[in-house]
Design a protein around this motif. Structure first.
Motif, PDB file in Angstrom:
ATOM      1  N   HIS A 140      46.134  50.633 -18.170  1.00  0.00           N
ATOM      2  CA  HIS A 140      45.591  51.959 -18.452  1.00  0.00           C
ATOM      3  C   HIS A 140      46.472  52.710 -19.454  1.00  0.00           C
ATOM      4  N   GLN A 141      47.804  52.592 -19.270  1.00  0.00           N
ATOM      5  CA  GLN A 141      48.728  53.279 -20.177  1.00  0.00           C
ATOM      6  C   GLN A 141      48.633  52.734 -21.588  1.00  0.00           C
ATOM      7  N   VAL A 142      48.617  51.414 -21.712  1.00  0.00           N
ATOM      8  CA  VAL A 142      48.533  50.796 -23.032  1.00  0.00           C
ATOM      9  C   VAL A 142      47.209  51.157 -23.704  1.00  0.00           C
ATOM     10  N   GLY A 143      46.122  51.044 -22.948  1.00  0.00           N
ATOM     11  CA  GLY A 143      44.816  51.362 -23.519  1.00  0.00           C
ATOM     12  C   GLY A 143      44.722  52.796 -23.983  1.00  0.00           C
ATOM     13  N   TYR A 144      45.176  53.724 -23.141  1.00  0.00           N
ATOM     14  CA  TYR A 144      45.083  55.139 -23.510  1.00  0.00           C
ATOM     15  C   TYR A 144      45.952  55.454 -24.720  1.00  0.00           C
ATOM     16  N   ALA A 145      47.167  54.891 -24.756  1.00  0.00           N
ATOM     17  CA  ALA A 145      48.077  55.177 -25.863  1.00  0.00           C
ATOM     18  C   ALA A 145      47.540  54.647 -27.195  1.00  0.00           C
ATOM     19  N   LEU A 146      46.939  53.468 -27.164  1.00  0.00           N
ATOM     20  CA  LEU A 146      46.516  52.838 -28.415  1.00  0.00           C
ATOM     21  C   LEU A 146      45.084  53.167 -28.830  1.00  0.00           C
ATOM     22  N   THR A 147      44.233  53.542 -27.849  1.00  0.00           N
ATOM     23  CA  THR A 147      42.823  53.792 -28.178  1.00  0.00           C
ATOM     24  C   THR A 147      42.297  55.114 -27.661  1.00  0.00           C
ATOM     25  N   ASP A 154      43.132  44.563 -17.800  1.00  0.00           N
ATOM     26  CA  ASP A 154      44.119  43.601 -18.297  1.00  0.00           C
ATOM     27  C   ASP A 154      43.649  42.846 -19.534  1.00  0.00           C
ATOM     28  N   ASP A 155      42.391  42.392 -19.524  1.00  0.00           N
ATOM     29  CA  ASP A 155      41.900  41.646 -20.690  1.00  0.00           C
ATOM     30  C   ASP A 155      41.927  42.511 -21.946  1.00  0.00           C
ATOM     31  N   GLY A 156      41.543  43.772 -21.784  1.00  0.00           N
ATOM     32  CA  GLY A 156      41.581  44.673 -22.924  1.00  0.00           C
ATOM     33  C   GLY A 156      42.999  44.939 -23.397  1.00  0.00           C
ATOM     34  N   MET A 157      43.934  45.048 -22.456  1.00  0.00           N
ATOM     35  CA  MET A 157      45.337  45.239 -22.833  1.00  0.00           C
ATOM     36  C   MET A 157      45.849  44.050 -23.632  1.00  0.00           C
ATOM     37  N   LEU A 158      45.551  42.852 -23.165  1.00  0.00           N
ATOM     38  CA  LEU A 158      46.027  41.658 -23.875  1.00  0.00           C
ATOM     39  C   LEU A 158      45.430  41.583 -25.281  1.00  0.00           C
ATOM     40  N   GLU A 159      44.185  42.009 -25.421  1.00  0.00           N
ATOM     41  CA  GLU A 159      43.558  42.024 -26.750  1.00  0.00           C
ATOM     42  C   GLU A 159      44.251  43.039 -27.654  1.00  0.00           C
ATOM     43  N   LEU A 160      44.568  44.202 -27.113  1.00  0.00           N
ATOM     44  CA  LEU A 160      45.238  45.230 -27.912  1.00  0.00           C
ATOM     45  C   LEU A 160      46.644  44.818 -28.325  1.00  0.00           C
ATOM     46  N   LEU A 161      47.320  44.054 -27.462  1.00  0.00           N
ATOM     47  CA  LEU A 161      48.691  43.639 -27.746  1.00  0.00           C
ATOM     48  C   LEU A 161      48.781  42.376 -28.592  1.00  0.00           C
ATOM     49  N   ALA A 162      47.642  41.737 -28.827  1.00  0.00           N
ATOM     50  CA  ALA A 162      47.647  40.464 -29.560  1.00  0.00           C
ATOM     51  C   ALA A 162      48.317  40.539 -30.931  1.00  0.00           C
ATOM     52  N   PRO A 163      48.202  41.651 -31.679  1.00  0.00           N
ATOM     53  CA  PRO A 163      48.887  41.691 -32.986  1.00  0.00           C
ATOM     54  C   PRO A 163      50.403  41.549 -32.899  1.00  0.00           C
ATOM     55  N   TRP A 164      50.963  41.769 -31.724  1.00  0.00           N
ATOM     56  CA  TRP A 164      52.422  41.650 -31.557  1.00  0.00           C
ATOM     57  C   TRP A 164      52.786  40.427 -30.720  1.00  0.00           C
ATOM     58  N   ALA A 165      51.976  39.392 -30.801  1.00  0.00           N
ATOM     59  CA  ALA A 165      52.250  38.164 -30.046  1.00  0.00           C
ATOM     60  C   ALA A 165      53.672  37.697 -30.324  1.00  0.00           C
ATOM     61  N   SER A 225      53.280  42.244 -17.987  1.00  0.00           N
ATOM     62  CA  SER A 225      53.075  42.286 -16.538  1.00  0.00           C
ATOM     63  C   SER A 225      51.599  42.489 -16.224  1.00  0.00           C
ATOM     64  N   VAL A 226      50.834  41.403 -16.373  1.00  0.00           N
ATOM     65  CA  VAL A 226      49.407  41.440 -16.069  1.00  0.00           C
ATOM     66  C   VAL A 226      49.225  41.649 -14.571  1.00  0.00           C
ATOM     67  N   GLY A 227      48.324  42.551 -14.211  1.00  0.00           N
ATOM     68  CA  GLY A 227      48.093  42.859 -12.807  1.00  0.00           C
ATOM     69  C   GLY A 227      48.771  44.137 -12.354  1.00  0.00           C
ATOM     70  N   ASP A 228      49.479  44.797 -13.269  1.00  0.00           N
ATOM     71  CA  ASP A 228      50.131  46.059 -12.928  1.00  0.00           C
ATOM     72  C   ASP A 228      49.074  47.143 -12.700  1.00  0.00           C
ATOM     73  N   PHE A 229      49.333  48.010 -11.706  1.00  0.00           N
ATOM     74  CA  PHE A 229      48.352  49.034 -11.337  1.00  0.00           C
ATOM     75  C   PHE A 229      48.130  50.042 -12.461  1.00  0.00           C
ATOM     76  N   HIS A 230      49.177  50.324 -13.256  1.00  0.00           N
ATOM     77  CA  HIS A 230      49.088  51.374 -14.266  1.00  0.00           C
ATOM     78  C   HIS A 230      49.159  50.875 -15.709  1.00  0.00           C
ATOM     79  N   LEU A 231      49.808  49.737 -15.952  1.00  0.00           N
ATOM     80  CA  LEU A 231      50.195  49.373 -17.303  1.00  0.00           C
ATOM     81  C   LEU A 231      49.017  49.255 -18.265  1.00  0.00           C
TER      82      LEU A 231
END
Length: 321
Positions: A265-272, A278-289, A257-263
């Motif tokens: 931030h949540q993904v970035g904080y949890a993983l890094t 959004d661009d950073g989130m997609l980069e972090l999630l790329a290993p699970w494409a 869900s790109v464009g989410d107000f919180h997502l």
């Protein structure tokens, strides 16, 4: 056993017809609450509620309205009962709702220790699907650019006012969402009184005008990008709404869900340990494409979240303005 005692109420209940029952035995671990509970839109959702160990759903199926009760047994099996004209469809759909079609092939949780730990602690988390595209689309539109409290309140009011009273022995009055034509016919004043903004109500009405053809086009599409193309062809529907619809209706394991107000931030904080956009989130999630929604769901289930930096945003009520 699921109780069939009818709670006393002054609200008339439609004739439930014969009760249908089934027992779904999942192939692996299943957490009913974690898998099906995500379909509930807030604590006052008139279309889904929980009463003790029993999860109740009121749905408008292709065969008519149905009420479904789900209870997980000690051995992991799910006992289901359904009432109403749509009971056969609802009973047949129970396995998909509980994640029977969820395929984790290729998902490697070991790529990040937090996801590996969450995967270990939540072995029964599955990606279920409702198979109700238009309901999922309306829910997603009501949740555009507002707080969850506002969105859930608008959904609750609209479904209660314009939905159909659900049959069967639910513990409190429940309502199935309006039909596609019912959404189209909601008067303008009602959208406002429900707390929904004009852009959202216009989008729902425009989507309802395409109705069945829109649903059929989404169901014919063979992958996420093709489904997004169908959904985003409508004014007012962007990538976030399309992804949310795919997640809820189709259990899409790769939707983000790109464009989410919180997502992000949540993904970035949890993983890094730091926020990303959004661009950073997609980069972090790329290993699970191919399985990015599964990774997100495990991140959220982990309980790791960024400490709040500011007071919680209080929603504004525009209904009397």
């Amino acid at each position: 056993m699921i109780s069939t005692a009818v709670t006393r109420t002054r609200d008339p209940r439609p004739d439930p017809g014969p009760r249908l029952e089934t027992v779904y035995r999942p192939r692996g671990a299943l957490s009913l609450g974690a898998t099906v509970g995500v379909f509930q839109r807030g604590p006052g959702d008139p279309a889904q509620t929980r009463d003790g160990a029993v999860l109740w759903r009121a749905t408008r199926t292709p065969l008519g309205v149905a009420t479904v009760a789900l209870r997980q047994q000690a051995d992991g099996a799910v006992r289901a009962a359904a009432w109403g004209p749509g009971r056969e469809w609802a009973i047949a759909q129970v396995p998909a709702l509980c994640g029977a079609e969820d395929d984790p092939t290729g998902f490697d949780p070991s790529r990040h220790p937090l996801i590996a730990d969450s995967h270990h602690r939540h072995p029964g988390l599955r990606l279920g699907r409702s198979d109700l595209v238009f309901d999922a689309l309306v829910q997603s539109i009501t949740e555009q650019k507002v707080t969850a409290i506002q969105a859930f309140a608008a959904w609750r009011r609209l479904v209660t006012w314009f939905g159909e009273r659900a049959p069967g022995p639910a513990p409190k009055p429940m309502f199935a969402p309006p039909s596609i034509d019912g959404w189209r016919r909601i008067p303008s004043w009602a959208w406002h009184r429900a707390g929904l903004e004009p852009p959202q109500s216009r989008t729902i009405v425009q989507a309802a005008r395409r109705g069945a053809s829109l649903v059929a086009a989404v169901e014919r599409a063979t992958d996420g990008p093709a489904r997004d193309a169908v959904l985003t062809s409508l004014p007012g529907i962007g990538p976030w709404t399309a992804a949310e619809t795919r997640i809820r209706a189709l259990g899409d394991p790769d939707a983000v869900s790109v464009g989410d107000f919180h997502l992000a931030h949540q993904v970035g904080y949890a993983l890094t340990g730091r926020r990303v956009e959004d661009d950073g989130m997609l980069e972090l999630l790329a290993p699970w494409a191919g399985q990015r929604q599964r990774a997100i769901r495990l991140i959220l289930a982990s309980g790791v979240s960024e400490p709040r930096r500011a007071p919680r945003l209080h929603p504004m009520d525009h209904r009397d303005r």
